[in-house]
Structure formats: C-alpha cells, structure tokens
Design a protein around this motif. Structure first.
Motif, short mmCIF file in Angstrom:
data_model
loop_
_atom_site.label_atom_id
_atom_site.label_comp_id
_atom_site.label_asym_id
_atom_site.label_seq_id
_atom_site.Cartn_x
_atom_site.Cartn_y
_atom_site.Cartn_z
N ASN A 200 -36.51 19.58 -6.81
CA ASN A 200 -35.19 19.19 -6.33
C ASN A 200 -34.69 17.93 -7.01
N GLY A 201 -35.60 16.99 -7.26
CA GLY A 201 -35.21 15.78 -7.98
C GLY A 201 -34.73 16.11 -9.38
N VAL A 202 -35.43 17.03 -10.04
CA VAL A 202 -35.04 17.41 -11.40
C VAL A 202 -33.67 18.11 -11.37
N ILE A 203 -33.46 18.97 -10.36
CA ILE A 203 -32.16 19.65 -10.25
C ILE A 203 -31.05 18.62 -10.08
N LYS A 204 -31.32 17.63 -9.21
CA LYS A 204 -30.34 16.57 -9.04
C LYS A 204 -30.00 15.91 -10.37
N SER A 205 -31.02 15.56 -11.13
CA SER A 205 -30.74 14.83 -12.36
C SER A 205 -30.02 15.71 -13.37
N ILE A 206 -30.27 17.02 -13.36
CA ILE A 206 -29.53 17.89 -14.27
C ILE A 206 -28.05 17.90 -13.88
N VAL A 207 -27.81 17.99 -12.55
CA VAL A 207 -26.42 17.98 -12.08
C VAL A 207 -25.75 16.67 -12.47
N PHE A 208 -26.45 15.55 -12.28
CA PHE A 208 -25.87 14.25 -12.63
C PHE A 208 -25.60 14.16 -14.13
N GLY A 209 -26.54 14.66 -14.93
CA GLY A 209 -26.35 14.63 -16.38
C GLY A 209 -25.13 15.43 -16.77
N PHE A 210 -24.98 16.58 -16.15
CA PHE A 210 -23.83 17.46 -16.42
C PHE A 210 -22.53 16.72 -16.12
N VAL A 211 -22.46 16.16 -14.90
CA VAL A 211 -21.21 15.54 -14.47
C VAL A 211 -20.91 14.29 -15.30
N THR A 212 -21.93 13.47 -15.52
CA THR A 212 -21.69 12.23 -16.26
C THR A 212 -21.25 12.53 -17.69
N SER A 213 -21.91 13.48 -18.34
CA SER A 213 -21.52 13.78 -19.72
C SER A 213 -20.11 14.34 -19.76
N TRP A 214 -19.82 15.20 -18.81
CA TRP A 214 -18.48 15.78 -18.76
C TRP A 214 -17.43 14.69 -18.60
N ILE A 215 -17.63 13.82 -17.61
CA ILE A 215 -16.65 12.76 -17.37
C ILE A 215 -16.51 11.88 -18.60
N ALA A 216 -17.66 11.49 -19.17
CA ALA A 216 -17.61 10.55 -20.30
C ALA A 216 -16.85 11.17 -21.47
N LEU A 217 -17.16 12.42 -21.79
CA LEU A 217 -16.51 13.04 -22.94
C LEU A 217 -15.04 13.28 -22.68
N PHE A 218 -14.73 13.76 -21.46
CA PHE A 218 -13.33 14.08 -21.19
C PHE A 218 -12.49 12.82 -21.14
N GLU A 219 -13.01 11.75 -20.53
CA GLU A 219 -12.23 10.51 -20.48
C GLU A 219 -11.93 10.02 -21.89
N GLY A 220 -12.91 10.15 -22.78
CA GLY A 220 -12.67 9.75 -24.17
C GLY A 220 -11.64 10.63 -24.83
N TYR A 221 -11.75 11.93 -24.59
CA TYR A 221 -10.86 12.90 -25.23
C TYR A 221 -9.44 12.76 -24.69
N ASP A 222 -9.35 12.36 -23.43
CA ASP A 222 -8.06 12.28 -22.75
C ASP A 222 -7.47 10.87 -22.83
N ALA A 223 -8.20 9.95 -23.44
CA ALA A 223 -7.77 8.55 -23.43
C ALA A 223 -6.46 8.41 -24.19
N ILE A 224 -5.67 7.41 -23.76
CA ILE A 224 -4.48 7.05 -24.52
C ILE A 224 -4.99 6.36 -25.79
N PRO A 225 -4.57 6.83 -26.96
CA PRO A 225 -5.22 6.36 -28.19
C PRO A 225 -4.79 4.96 -28.62
N THR A 226 -4.96 4.00 -27.74
CA THR A 226 -4.75 2.60 -28.12
C THR A 226 -5.98 1.85 -27.66
N SER A 227 -6.11 0.59 -28.07
CA SER A 227 -7.32 -0.13 -27.67
C SER A 227 -7.35 -0.32 -26.16
N GLU A 228 -6.18 -0.53 -25.56
CA GLU A 228 -6.15 -0.69 -24.11
C GLU A 228 -6.51 0.63 -23.43
N GLY A 229 -5.95 1.71 -23.96
CA GLY A 229 -6.23 3.02 -23.37
C GLY A 229 -7.70 3.35 -23.41
#
Lengths: 260, 275, 155
Positions: A200-229
């Motif tokens: 169950n702990g491993v399943i949790k960490s897989i879910v967290f890895g999934f969500v964190t990677s998704w958020i991180a990549l999408f926020e970068g991809y969706d960022a306003i392309p300026t230094s502030e963005g």
C-alpha cells in the motif's frame, strides 16, 4: 456582491478549463509512451536528472526523520513500558505515511520545481515551438520521458526514504537508547504486513509520483512564457503538488487502512 | 524545381487570411504569394503579427478564415502526420535561435537528423560538420548554447534549420539585436544559402536597410492589411505616405508618435483619479 | 543530454539502491519472510471469549513466537469463538493436552495466544484440536468484579 459572484464564476470556469487542458495534456503525454520505449536513452537521461539528483536529499531527510521518530517514539513508548515496540512504531509510520508523503513533498520541491522551470523556460525561449517546427512532437520528446522518469523514480525514492529511516530509528533506538536490537526487528516483522503496509505504501508513492510529475510538467507547459510567468508556475507546482499529495494521502489512507 | 519556369512558381500562397487574437484583428483578409527560389520579405512595425504569419504558415496556429497552401498542400487541412512530413521540409529560424539548451552545438545540429533519419553516427557527423562549416562555426561544435553570442546562436540555428535540406526557410527577425558584423554575416549567409541550395526564403523583419538589400520582393504590413508591396526599388519609391514613413523612420506621420489617449490637457487636469 | 557513462552508472546505482530499499522493506521490515517460510500446520482451539484477538495475532509458547492466528469464527451452536492457528511445521511436538490461553502483551499491548504444553505423549497433528482453553481477560469485566468484590467486603 454581483461582482464577487462574477469573479467566483469566472475563476471556477478558468480552473475547470485548466483542468481540462491538463487532462488533455496528460492523455497526450501518456500516449507518447510507446514512442519513448524504443529509445531508453531519453528515459535514462531523465532518470538521472529526476531520480539521481533527488537521491541525496531523500536519503539524508529519511535518515533524520527516522532518527527523530526513534527518539520521540522511545520517550513516548517508555512511559508505557513498551520500548520494545519502537521498531513497529518507526516502521509503521514510515512505511505507511511518512515515507510516501514526505518523499513526495521533497520530490515536488526538488524535482518538480526543476521540471516546471525547465519546461517553462523551454517554452519561453521558443524551444518547444522550435521542436514543433522541426516536426518533433515536444510532448512525446520532452514530456513523456520526464513523466515516466518521475513515475518510476518516486516509488524507489520512497522505499529508500523508509528503509533509511528505519535504519536511522534503529541507530538511535538500539544504538543510543538501548532498545534490544532483536526486539526492534522481530516486533517490526511481526506487525508490519507485506501486503497491507509495504504494498500500500508503494501504491501511494506511485500515485504521488504520477500526480507530482503531471502537475510539474503541465504547469511548465502551461506557464506564461515570461520570467515572471515561469516563476509563478514553479511556485504553483510546489503548492499544488503539496495539496494534491496530502489530499490524496487522506483518500488513499481511508481506502487502504480504513477497514481493518 | 527542375522545370524551367520555376522562377514563376508559387511555393506558398496565402489567400484571404484572417486571424484575430481575442478582440484584436491581426490579419484582415490578406493574400500573399511567395515565389519558389526567391527571398520574400514581410516588413512592418513591431506588433503587426509578422511572427504570427510564420506560425500560420508552419501550421502552429489556425486561421479564422482563408487558406495557406504550401507546395500544393493546404496546411490547415493536413492530418497530423502529413503536417509533420511537411514541416520536415521547412526550416524555421526563430528570433532567439531556439537552440535546445541542454545539448551542445553539435547535438543541436544533429537533433533533426537523429529524430528523423536512421543515419549512422558517422554519417550524421559528416553532415553536421558540413552544415556547421557552411555557417562558419565548425570550431564551435563543443560549445553549449549559453556560451554563444546572439549572432552565433542564430548561425547555429541556421545550420540546424538546413540540416534536413529543406525546400524553404522561414526567418523570424534574423537581424534584430545584431552588431554590424554579425548582421553582415547573416545577410551574406541568407543570400548565399538561398542561391547555392536553391531554397525559398521568407524573412520577417522590421529592419528596412538590410532586408531590402537581399529581398527579391517585399510586402509591407500594417494594421492587419498589406499597405505596400513590390521589389525593394518599388517600395523605396512608393507613393504611400505610410510606407515612406516606415522606410525612412520618421518619428511622426501616418503612424502617430503618441499611443491613443484622451486629450492631454484634460488628462492633466483630472487630478482626482489615480489613473 | 550529454550521454556519459558516469550518468549511466549513477542511474544504475540509483535504481539498484531503490530496489534494495524495496527488498529491505519486504524482507527485513515486514512479515513477508514469515509468509514464505517453511510449511505450517493448522490447529484449532475453542474459547468462551477470544477478546481482542485478531487474525495474524501471534501464537507463542514459552514466550517464543511459533505461529499465528489464521481465522477466528463464531460457532452459533456452542456460542464459542473458534480460533484457527497456523503453527510452524518445525514445532511438531506440541502435546494434545496443551492449554491455550489468550494473554495480553503488557498492560495495553496486543493480545496473543499462549500455548502451555501438557505432559501427554500424543502430539497435535494438522487439524488437531486443543481442548483446554482459557479465555481472554476482559479488562472491563475484571475491573467490574474487583469493584464489586471490594464493595461487598466493605459491607
């Protein structure tokens, strides 16, 4: 009042739009897996920057968290004359909760923010657009390998965190405070269940890895392309990942450990 | 390209194109033709959507109305794989160069070759060195993009753009922010690449002097419309006041020095409000 | 993007250490090792009340863990609790007149089954039954009795 309602409606709408875009992005990213598998090099490079670069922070934090658990647990348990169960306490808290959760939070801070900044800057410097014009799909070429690397690194990092923490607890517990080493391990083995706790702990960490990677990549991809963005997107990655990790942890815990 | 009247051949044709971003109309029913083997320039002040036009030609953006045909194919009717196949035959030089910052110069130029061909590393090496030689930067192959000057980065990006021997190169503001020497180098490179490789070039620029020196044909855009077109000479002698202001760089003319605002005196006297 | 062999090595080390961590958790921390260990045989005992005993509660003899509880069920005819235990096959010399009692480890600790061997020469086999049992001590009951008794004594 009407303005407030308007604002509320507008912001609800934009957040749903964003979720929709994020889901579409995720589907595209996942659909790129088949094109990445024949090129393990791409994955390997990302495993390096996502996994190996987080190795040190995860193991060192794990050691300290385990040592603190050993200390605190010992003082609490010795009030009941139950020092022998220190191993159980340390291992159960690490394997079930602290391992997956804390390592995911550290991962979001270390690797997630770096991913967002990297992708955001690639967007700001037209690298993603340039790739598209070179007939290379940036989602398949850039996002999918990073996503897979995050997904694969997270359970490994969480397992390392827990393992190192349990050893840290043992160093403090039996090395410093005199809990019997045999009891530390045998009580632990008697109470920690492989399927209920470890898996169950491993399943949790897989879910967290999934969500964190998704958020991180999408926020970068969706960022306003300026230094502030990009800097805002990086902050959002850490904040949203933390919220999602803790929220999902609650849900997963009720599902997994709710009925004993 | 092998037929004799190729000079009259239209490679890219833009028909009745309209495109808006939000409420702002960027293009309003414009039609342009780009001849095969020629250097065509699109000029106009900053913010007239010149880069947008290149992105529309490359299929990265979709027009509201109208069509863009590249080599007989309607860019926006293509399916994804067909579009990608078309893009392999286009090179685009971004203003910033858009080099991949996590690779060195050599790997950047090799990138399209590695992605799209199954050539062996030794063949790729030969090709990469040839392309780098063409832009005069064979010696810089081990440098990282952040170690390059702006002009060098653009030349490397040019080497990368010609890596797959495209039929056409789109240049986005190739001269902006260059010192006179790198500007001269770039002007020379664009001209000679066009002639030697038989490329078609589209240059988007607001640099009057250098662009008119190499362009065969110029379109001048403003406010979403074509306000002038012709050979550089025709443009120089254009009767349009607007084109004259743009070419000579006068501070005031049809394009006013002031951004639209309310009356100056009224504005100064209305002191109650903060803005 | 520079592919160096150092990078490959580090990724390899990282993955290997992660896998070692997982194995460590599985084998050293959890009860997986006792799962896959040697065979076991099942014995049952009937208790009037099995208290807080749970599946996987330890079964021990003379303080050493020799097995674990595998099932607990209620017999609707005799109104007894039927506790099934898996005993490690190594310990195959448990006499059939053994007493099974439910004890609590420490004051608030987990409950476990304690086996007190008798003197018989006949050993329990698979599906064997322990006849002599002693129920769990229910703390509330014990306290209640104690209070009741002391109240009576005062009279």
């Amino acid at each position: 009042m009407i303005q407030f309602l308007q604002y509320l409606g507008e912001s609800t709408r934009t957040s749903f739009t964003k979720l929709g875009r994020g889901t579409y992005f995720l589907l595209q990213t996942v659909s790129g897996i088949l094109s990445v598998l024949p090129r393990p090099r791409l994955l390997l490079t990302q495993m390096y920057s996502v996994g190996v670069m987080s190795f040190l922070i995860i193991t060192i934090s794990g050691l300290f968290v385990g040592m603190v658990l050993g200390l605190q647990g010992y003082y609490t348990l010795s009030d009941f004359g139950a020092e022998e169960t220190l191993g159980v306490m340390v291992a159960a808290s690490l394997v079930r909760e602290l391992g997956p959760v804390v390592s995911a939070l550290l991962f979001a801070g270390r690797a997630g923010s770096a991913l967002t900044a990297e992708i955001g800057l690639m967007k700001a410097t037209e690298q993603l657009s340039g790739m598209e014009m070179m007939a290379v799909d940036p989602i398949k070429r850039i996002m999918t390998p990073r996503f897979l690397a995050g997904l694969m690194s997270m359970p490994l990092l969480a397992a390392l965190f827990s393992a190192v923490g349990i050893i840290g607890g043992q160093i403090i517990g039996s090395g410093l405070l005199g809990v019997d080493e045999g009891a530390y391990w045998s009580q632990m083995q008697a109470s920690i269940d492989f399927r209920d706790d470890i898996i169950n702990g491993v399943i949790k960490s897989i879910v967290f890895g999934f969500v964190t990677s998704w958020i991180a990549l999408f926020e970068g991809y969706d960022a306003i392309p300026t230094s502030e963005g990009v800097s805002r997107a990086t902050t959002r990655t850490v904040v949203n990942s933390a919220f999602s990790i803790l929220g999902l942890d609650f849900i997963l815990t009720t599902l997994m450990f709710g009925d004993d | 390209m092998d037929n004799s009247d190729s000079s009259q051949d239209i490679l890219v044709s833009v028909r009745n194109l309209s495109f808006s971003r939000g409420n702002q109309k960027i293009f309003d029913d414009i039609s342009l033709d780009f001849e095969r083997g020629k250097i065509t320039a699109i000029m106009g002040p900053s913010g007239t959507g010149k880069t947008t036009l290149l992105k529309l030609i490359g299929g990265q953006l979709f027009p509201d109305q109208g069509s863009i045909t590249v080599d007989g194919q309607n860019v926006h009717k293509l399916r994804r794989t067909e579009l990608y196949n078309l893009r392999k035959r286009l090179g685009m030089l971004f203003q910033s160069g858009a080099l991949l910052t996590d690779m060195n110069v050599y790997d950047n130029v090799a990138f399209p070759l590695r992605e799209h061909t199954h050539l062996t590393e030794s063949m790729i090496r030969t090709l990469v060195l040839m392309k780098l030689q063409a832009v005069g930067l064979r010696g810089a192959r081990n440098m990282m993009p952040n170690e390059l000057s702006g002009g060098m980065a653009r030349r490397i990006a040019l080497a990368r753009a010609i890596a797959l021997d495209p039929m056409m190169i789109l240049y986005d503001e190739p001269f902006t922010g260059q010192d006179p020497i790198s500007m001269g180098v770039l002007v020379h490179l664009i001209k000679s690449l066009n002639n030697i490789l038989g490329l078609t070039s589209i240059i988007v620029s607001h640099d009057v002097h250098d662009t008119s020196a190499i362009a065969d044909y110029i379109y001048v855009l403003s406010g979403g419309k074509i306000v002038g077109e012709g050979t550089p000479k025709e443009i120089q002698n254009s009767e349009s006041e607007w084109v004259q202001q743009f070419m000579t760089g006068a501070a005031d003319g049809p394009v006013h020095f002031h951004y639209p605002a309310k009356d100056y005196v009224d504005d100064l006297l209305s002191s109650g409000k903060r803005y | 993007m520079q592919h160096t062999s150092t990078q490959d090595t580090l990724v390899g080390l990282f993955v290997a250490s992660g896998v070692v961590g997982l194995f460590f958790l599985a084998l050293q921390v959890s009860n997986l090792s006792s799962f896959v260990e040697e065979d076991s045989y099942t014995i049952t005992a009937r208790f009037e009340n099995s208290g807080g005993l749970k599946i996987k509660s330890p079964v021990s003899a003379a303080g050493v863990k020799i097995g674990k509880v595998s099932a607990i069920s209620f017999d609707p005819k005799t109104y007894e609790s039927v506790v099934q235990m898996n005993i490690n096959a190594r310990y195959n010399t448990i006499p059939d007149d053994t007493t099974a009692s439910i004890f609590t480890a420490g004051l608030l600790g987990e409950q476990y089954v304690n086996l007190e061997p008798g003197g018989s020469d006949v050993f329990l086999k698979n599906d064997g039954k322990i006849e002599i049992t002693q129920s769990a001590i229910i703390l509330e009951k014990a306290i209640g009795q104690f209070l009741f008794k002391s109240a009576e004594e005062k009279k």
